[in-house]
Design a protein around this motif. Structure first.
Motif, mmCIF file in Angstrom:
data_model
loop_
_atom_site.group_PDB
_atom_site.id
_atom_site.type_symbol
_atom_site.label_atom_id
_atom_site.label_comp_id
_atom_site.label_asym_id
_atom_site.label_seq_id
_atom_site.Cartn_x
_atom_site.Cartn_y
_atom_site.Cartn_z
ATOM 1 N N THR A 1 0.863 -1.185 0.000
ATOM 2 C CA THR A 1 0.000 0.000 0.000
ATOM 3 C C THR A 1 0.895 1.229 0.000
ATOM 4 N N ILE A 2 0.637 2.144 -0.926
ATOM 5 C CA ILE A 2 1.418 3.380 -1.029
ATOM 6 C C ILE A 2 0.470 4.567 -0.891
ATOM 7 N N PHE A 3 0.827 5.465 0.007
ATOM 8 C CA PHE A 3 0.087 6.713 0.191
ATOM 9 C C PHE A 3 0.984 7.879 -0.208
ATOM 10 N N THR A 4 0.348 8.956 -0.679
ATOM 11 C CA THR A 4 1.036 10.239 -0.822
ATOM 12 C C THR A 4 0.340 11.245 0.070
ATOM 13 N N VAL A 5 1.087 11.799 1.021
ATOM 14 C CA VAL A 5 0.549 12.784 1.958
ATOM 15 C C VAL A 5 0.989 14.167 1.509
ATOM 16 N N MET A 6 0.025 15.069 1.299
ATOM 17 C CA MET A 6 0.298 16.437 0.851
ATOM 18 C C MET A 6 0.090 17.403 2.006
ATOM 19 N N MET A 7 1.040 18.323 2.179
ATOM 20 C CA MET A 7 0.989 19.222 3.333
ATOM 21 C C MET A 7 1.405 20.642 2.949
ATOM 22 N N GLY A 8 0.888 21.596 3.714
ATOM 23 C CA GLY A 8 1.363 22.974 3.589
ATOM 24 C C GLY A 8 0.541 23.811 2.641
ATOM 25 N N GLY A 9 1.087 24.074 1.453
ATOM 26 C CA GLY A 9 0.422 24.968 0.522
ATOM 27 C C GLY A 9 0.310 26.372 1.093
ATOM 28 N N TYR A 10 -0.854 26.955 0.976
ATOM 29 C CA TYR A 10 -1.116 28.311 1.480
ATOM 30 C C TYR A 10 -0.725 28.445 2.950
ATOM 31 N N TRP A 11 -0.804 27.366 3.705
ATOM 32 C CA TRP A 11 -0.576 27.376 5.148
ATOM 33 C C TRP A 11 0.825 26.865 5.519
ATOM 34 N N PHE A 12 1.720 26.683 4.539
ATOM 35 C CA PHE A 12 2.983 26.002 4.806
ATOM 36 C C PHE A 12 3.780 26.669 5.928
ATOM 37 N N ASN A 13 4.048 27.960 5.800
ATOM 38 C CA ASN A 13 4.885 28.642 6.792
ATOM 39 C C ASN A 13 4.230 28.709 8.168
ATOM 40 N N SER A 14 2.926 28.912 8.192
ATOM 41 C CA SER A 14 2.251 29.021 9.489
ATOM 42 C C SER A 14 2.243 27.687 10.227
ATOM 43 N N ILE A 15 2.318 26.589 9.500
ATOM 44 C CA ILE A 15 2.302 25.265 10.127
ATOM 45 C C ILE A 15 3.718 24.756 10.397
ATOM 46 N N PHE A 16 4.599 24.881 9.411
ATOM 47 C CA PHE A 16 5.912 24.249 9.492
ATOM 48 C C PHE A 16 7.070 25.226 9.682
ATOM 49 N N GLY A 17 6.797 26.531 9.624
ATOM 50 C CA GLY A 17 7.872 27.501 9.776
ATOM 51 C C GLY A 17 8.631 27.721 8.480
ATOM 52 N N ASP A 18 9.704 28.481 8.559
ATOM 53 C CA ASP A 18 10.447 28.869 7.355
ATOM 54 C C ASP A 18 11.385 27.778 6.833
ATOM 55 N N SER A 19 11.855 26.899 7.703
ATOM 56 C CA SER A 19 12.846 25.913 7.248
ATOM 57 C C SER A 19 12.649 24.554 7.903
ATOM 58 N N PRO A 20 11.521 23.899 7.611
ATOM 59 C CA PRO A 20 11.304 22.568 8.191
ATOM 60 C C PRO A 20 12.270 21.549 7.595
ATOM 61 N N THR A 21 12.562 20.521 8.357
ATOM 62 C CA THR A 21 13.413 19.446 7.865
ATOM 63 C C THR A 21 12.560 18.356 7.223
ATOM 64 N N GLU A 22 13.230 17.474 6.488
ATOM 65 C CA GLU A 22 12.506 16.340 5.921
ATOM 66 C C GLU A 22 11.935 15.455 7.032
ATOM 67 N N GLN A 23 12.637 15.380 8.169
ATOM 68 C CA GLN A 23 12.129 14.587 9.287
ATOM 69 C C GLN A 23 10.839 15.183 9.827
ATOM 70 N N ASP A 24 10.749 16.513 9.858
ATOM 71 C CA ASP A 24 9.509 17.169 10.288
ATOM 72 C C ASP A 24 8.339 16.743 9.399
ATOM 73 N N MET A 25 8.585 16.728 8.095
ATOM 74 C CA MET A 25 7.526 16.365 7.153
ATOM 75 C C MET A 25 7.164 14.892 7.298
ATOM 76 N N LEU A 26 8.161 14.043 7.464
ATOM 77 C CA LEU A 26 7.911 12.612 7.632
ATOM 78 C C LEU A 26 7.110 12.345 8.896
ATOM 79 N N ASP A 27 7.485 12.998 9.988
ATOM 80 C CA ASP A 27 6.762 12.792 11.247
ATOM 81 C C ASP A 27 5.299 13.215 11.110
ATOM 82 N N ALA A 28 5.051 14.339 10.445
ATOM 83 C CA ALA A 28 3.669 14.807 10.262
ATOM 84 C C ALA A 28 2.869 13.829 9.408
#
Length: 468
Positions: free
Chosen positions: A362-389
């Protein structure tokens, strides 16, 4: 005649291809790409065991002339036998969900379900549609997509259908996005006839007419006969890019990778494209660069054009592909989207292997951020931050507690332009400036006439046949 095509994404490659296919006066064609690869945001990873992840677009719609045009292009490139189709009857075409209150809800997908009350909607969608018949029009040149739908069909339709759709397709805020840019015909018939539903019936003669030339394509005919909803190519959509690249090179197109455009200078009836390595003097330029990049390039040549182009905003999207052993989806579907009203960090989750199975996984693609990217993840999120979310989302919503067997994390900066209210006027003014100053520069790509892959390819075709 020499033509420079700026940008080596799918729109730039398509423009170069159409130049050789149909414009007899074209001589030299040079594609200039700033990075070391072609295809732009179309990006496929193929693992050593053959498993495919898509990090950008993954399927193409069949509907409309733009959809038919891309099918015809694939056929002309010899890809017919590699096309993988998904009919409207397939669960991934029929079933789409939204996440509200921590629960997944299937959206109505038939007349029968539209006549029933389906949570989270408090009444049948058919009644919301009928409210359009008794709602007075508001005359305007443009408004937000959310405002338009709320006026015509009610708050719930705007909140639970249009809002998540805007997040899934544009990674954008429906309260900012332009109805004239994204649902132009609906707005036009309301303005003309006072109602969307009645207007569509009365104004049928002005609906898009099928292109008779495109209809001759055997692949288009097959898609319509078999009622395809979407399609892709074996090995992923980047195979279409690679095929376009090979065909262009065979046709003598010059491709400059790792070559950033620094500026454009107007010289008599010609333009000079300046890069770190050389200056290209050409009769025409087709720019498939993002508007924000082109804004910088033309700043010295035409500050007014630069200002208009620079006013088109872009958003950043985090994309995480997660792979698990076994078939873990209980309800086959395309996936689910998350309304902006929900306290959630993701835009949506795509169930990739429901559309295109890839063995016992089973393969999923999780999409995050967009218009809300900076307010949710800040200016410089790491790949680990995205993976954890992403993994947190899969555990919370789908109940899959095991760790993924494999994953890929991508952060796509400024990948989707936002067609905010007034976008069409902005684009029209930009093109008028080019005409007024007699600049042989044509605007194409996803910044202007549609963000989808079909639209960008069609914009390149029009740039060649309508403007050159």
């Amino acid at each position: 005649m020499a033509v420079a095509v700026l940008g080596g994404g799918v729109s730039g490659l398509a423009a170069a291809h159409y130049l050789h296919m149909g414009h007899a006066q074209t001589g030299r064609v040079v594609v200039v790409e700033a990075t070391n690869r072609l295809g732009g945001w179309i990006n496929t990873t193929t693992h050593s065991d053959g498993v495919v992840y898509e990090h950008g677009p993954r399927t193409l719609r069949v509907m409309g002339n733009a959809g038919a045009n891309t099918l015809a292009l694939a056929e002309s490139l010899g890809l017919t036998d590699r096309v993988v189709a998904v009919p409207y009857s397939h669960p991934s075409a029929r079933n789409r969900m939204i996440l509200v209150g921590g629960k997944l809800h299937m959206l109505p997908n038939s007349l029968k379900t539209a006549l029933k009350r389906t949570p989270p909607f408090s009444r049948p969608l058919a009644l919301s549609a009928l409210s359009d018949l008794k709602t007075k029009p508001v005359l305007n040149a443009d408004e937000s997509l959310f405002s338009f739908v709320r006026r015509r069909f009610g708050l719930e339709v705007a909140k639970y259908a249009i809002d998540p759709l805007a997040r899934g397709v544009f990674a954008g805020n429906a309260r900012d996005l332009s109805v004239m840019s994204l649902a132009k015909r609906l707005h036009q018939v309301e303005q003309k006839h006072g109602s969307v539903l009645l207007g569509l019936l009365k104004d049928r003669k002005n609906a898009e007419k099928p292109d008779s030339e495109l209809a001759k394509s055997e692949l288009v005919q097959k898609a319509r006969k078999e009622r395809w909803a979407v399609w892709s190519v074996e090995g992923g959509l980047e195979e279409l890019v690679k095929t376009l690249e090979r065909r262009n090179l065979e046709d003598g197109v010059e491709v400059r990778k790792n070559t950033k455009v620094k500026g454009i200078v107007h010289s008599g009836k010609k333009l000079v494209v300046q890069t770190d390595d050389e200056e290209l003097e050409v009769e025409k330029v087709i720019s498939c660069l993002p508007a924000n990049s082109l804004s910088t390039v033309v700043k010295k040549m035409n500050p007014d054009l630069s200002r208009l182009l620079g006013s088109i905003p872009f958003v950043t999207v985090g994309v995480v592909n997660l792979e698990y052993t076994g078939h873990l989806v209980d309800k086959p579907a395309f996936g689910y989207l998350v309304p902006s009203s929900e306290p959630n960090r993701v835009l949506g989750v795509i169930f990739d292997t429901c559309t295109f199975p890839q063995g016992d996984r089973t393969i999923f693609t999780v999409m995050m951020g967009g218009y809300w990217f900076n307010s949710i993840f800040g200016d410089s999120p790491t790949e680990q931050d995205m993976l954890d979310a992403a993994t947190y989302e899969i555990r919370q919503t789908l109940g899959i507690t095991c760790d993924p067997d494999r994953y890929v994390v991508k952060i796509l900066p400024d990948c989707i332009p936002q067609y905010i209210v007034g976008h069409l006027e902005n684009v029209s003014n930009s093109r008028q400036l080019l005409r007024d100053h007699r600049l042989p520069l044509v605007l194409a790509g996803n910044s202007y006439d549609g963000v989808g892959m079909n639209d960008t390819i069609m914009s390149s075709k029009r740039a060649v046949y309508d403007y050159l």
